[in-house]
Design an enzyme around this catalytic site. Structure first.
Site, PDB file in Angstrom:
ATOM      1  N   ALA A  22       0.829  -1.136   0.188  1.00 16.31           N
ATOM      2  CA  ALA A  22       0.232   0.149   0.030  1.00 16.31           C
ATOM      3  C   ALA A  22       0.561   1.447   0.169  1.00 16.31           C
ATOM      4  CB  ALA A  22      -0.684  -0.160   1.497  1.00 16.31           C
ATOM      5  N   GLY A  60      -0.900  -5.332   0.902  1.00 12.26           N
ATOM      6  CA  GLY A  60      -1.619  -5.649   0.347  1.00 12.26           C
ATOM      7  C   GLY A  60      -1.585  -5.750  -1.212  1.00 12.26           C
ATOM      8  N   GLU A  91      -2.490  -9.659  -0.204  1.00 12.81           N
ATOM      9  CA  GLU A  91      -4.005  -9.332   0.256  1.00 12.81           C
ATOM     10  C   GLU A  91      -4.609  -9.523  -1.140  1.00 12.81           C
ATOM     11  OE1 GLU A  91      -4.530  -7.303   4.673  1.00 12.81           O
ATOM     12  OE2 GLU A  91      -3.377  -6.239   3.161  1.00 12.81           O
ATOM     13  N   GLU A 134       3.555  -6.065   7.436  1.00 12.44           N
ATOM     14  CA  GLU A 134       2.926  -5.190   7.891  1.00 12.44           C
ATOM     15  C   GLU A 134       3.490  -4.788   9.763  1.00 12.44           C
ATOM     16  OE1 GLU A 134      -0.082  -5.870   4.684  1.00 12.44           O
ATOM     17  OE2 GLU A 134       1.626  -6.637   5.997  1.00 12.44           O
TER      18      GLU A 134
END
Length: 260
Positions: free
Chosen positions: A66, A112, A115, A135
């Site tokens: 991200a 992300g 994910e 993360e």
């Protein structure tokens, strides 16, 4: 379809979606997530689209994560809204899309990005791919379904190890533990995905949508997956595709499914 951060094109009933931020390693910012939400909604409701191929521009990254600069100063409340909105509009939307979505993982799939790949129904990785959820290195945890989908795919022990160490793993290791379906040389990545898609396109679209829904139900704590399967099985009998499939079988010919 004109977007600023992604490319989207329908070819041979497949919607090719490319996250097109190569200089940023295809990092997910707000605008990119909004465009992904729009294109997945389009795919779900467009009869011309039979499946989706999702990848990132260039060879370095599928999605490297991200865009941290956008939320570095967020409060707890803002962080929760960020995760909830992304989950609902993009990641859950992909998982629940009635059209199979295949991730072609070319390079880094981190945070992300991993994910996003895990929300897809099938994952194919190039040999040079590296996957991970880093993360905790930022003082965060995965917020777009990573803790849940990784556990579902590889089991609790491996999921906790990957998340708490923040280690990247190779494509070969990802295949070994069930995180990706196939690993191929980088030059063969798209052709491998297209080979899978060619088989999917031969099958009954409404039956495929029912199958995806039933499989997803197996992972829902508040739904009986067997009941979902029974209902979806029954619904298939009212489709023209079922009549075409059984007639073609009895007539010893290939079926021509129309998704009706």
């Amino acid at each position: 379809m004109a977007y600023q951060n992604i490319l989207a094109e329908i070819r041979s009933q497949v919607l090719y979606v490319t996250i097109n931020r190569e200089l940023k390693l295809n990092a997910l910012n707000k605008e990119t997530l909004a465009e992904l939400a729009d294109v997945i909604a389009f795919a779900a409701h467009n009869d011309e689209v039979r499946a989706v191929l999702l990848t990132g521009a260039g060879e370095k990254a599928f999605v490297a994560g991200a865009d941290i600069s956008e939320f570095a100063a967020y409060t707890a409340e803002q962080g929760e809204v960020l995760a909830r909105n992304g989950q609902n509009s993009v990641f859950d939307a992909i998982e629940n899309c009635p059209k199979p979505v295949i991730a072609a993982i070319n390079g880094f799939a981190l945070g992300g990005g991993l994910e996003l790949a895990m929300a897809c129904h099938i994952r194919v990785a190039s040999e040079n791919a590296r996957l991970g959820l880093p993360e905790v290195s930022l003082g965060l945890i995965p917020g777009y379904g990573g803790t849940q989908r990784l556990t579902q795919l590889v089991g609790k022990g491996r999921a906790i190890e990957m998340i708490t160490t923040a280690d990247m793993i190779t494509a070969a290791h990802a295949e070994k533990i069930g995180l990706v379906n196939h690993v191929v040389p980088a030059a063969e990545l798209l052709s491998k995905v297209e080979e899978i898609l060619a088989k999917i396109k031969l099958r009954a679209p409404l039956a495929i949508a029912s199958a995806v829904k039933a499989v997803n139900a197996s992972l829902l704590f508040d739904e009986n997956g067997f009941e979902t399967e029974i209902r979806e099985f029954g619904k298939c009998f009212d489709t023209n595709d079922f009549k075409e499939g059984t007639t073609a079988f009895l007539e010893k010919r290939k079926p021509a499914f129309l998704g009706k």
